[in-house]
Design an enzyme around this catalytic site. Sequence first.
Site, PDB file in Angstrom:
ATOM      1  N   MET A   1      78.652  39.584 -41.653  1.00 42.89           N
ATOM      2  CA  MET A   1      77.362  38.943 -41.829  1.00 42.89           C
ATOM      3  C   MET A   1      76.253  39.934 -41.546  1.00 42.89           C
ATOM      4  O   MET A   1      75.651  39.896 -40.478  1.00 42.89           O
ATOM      5  CB  MET A   1      77.258  37.735 -40.917  1.00 42.89           C
ATOM      6  CG  MET A   1      78.249  36.677 -41.246  1.00 42.89           C
ATOM      7  SD  MET A   1      77.773  35.153 -40.491  1.00 42.89           S
ATOM      8  CE  MET A   1      79.188  34.196 -40.940  1.00 42.89           C
ATOM      9  N   PRO A   2      75.989  40.803 -42.473  1.00 46.48           N
ATOM     10  CA  PRO A   2      74.923  41.779 -42.244  1.00 46.48           C
ATOM     11  C   PRO A   2      73.542  41.131 -42.127  1.00 46.48           C
ATOM     12  O   PRO A   2      73.203  40.225 -42.891  1.00 46.48           O
ATOM     13  CB  PRO A   2      74.986  42.666 -43.485  1.00 46.48           C
ATOM     14  CG  PRO A   2      76.354  42.472 -44.030  1.00 46.48           C
ATOM     15  CD  PRO A   2      76.719  41.061 -43.708  1.00 46.48           C
ATOM     16  N   HIS A   3      72.790  41.619 -41.177  1.00 46.59           N
ATOM     17  CA  HIS A   3      71.382  41.257 -41.021  1.00 46.59           C
ATOM     18  C   HIS A   3      70.603  42.565 -41.033  1.00 46.59           C
ATOM     19  O   HIS A   3      70.850  43.443 -40.200  1.00 46.59           O
ATOM     20  CB  HIS A   3      71.131  40.505 -39.716  1.00 46.59           C
ATOM     21  CG  HIS A   3      69.687  40.242 -39.460  1.00 46.59           C
ATOM     22  ND1 HIS A   3      68.928  39.425 -40.264  1.00 46.59           N
ATOM     23  CD2 HIS A   3      68.851  40.714 -38.507  1.00 46.59           C
ATOM     24  CE1 HIS A   3      67.678  39.400 -39.800  1.00 46.59           C
ATOM     25  NE2 HIS A   3      67.613  40.175 -38.737  1.00 46.59           N
TER      26      HIS A   3
END
Length: 79
Positions: A1-3
């Site tokens: 879950m890249p932010h």
Amino acid sequence: MPHVVVKMIVGRSEELKRRLAEQIVKDVMAIVGSEDSSVSVAIEDVSPGQWNEQVYDAEIVPGWDALYKKPGYGSRASK
């Protein structure tokens, strides 16, 4: 879950920020293999007078070894 967090000097249009976020999401999906629903992008405006204190000195310098793309300027570049 890249932010992904992008910090920029104030003054860019909302349209440019939207396009940048869309492109970042596309690139993250293509390179990392994440789904669109797993990627989030924040864009934070920083005034030129606060860049050194809020970004360069607070984040860039302490995280220098973690930067995959290092800036080509020193801490007094935005003044």
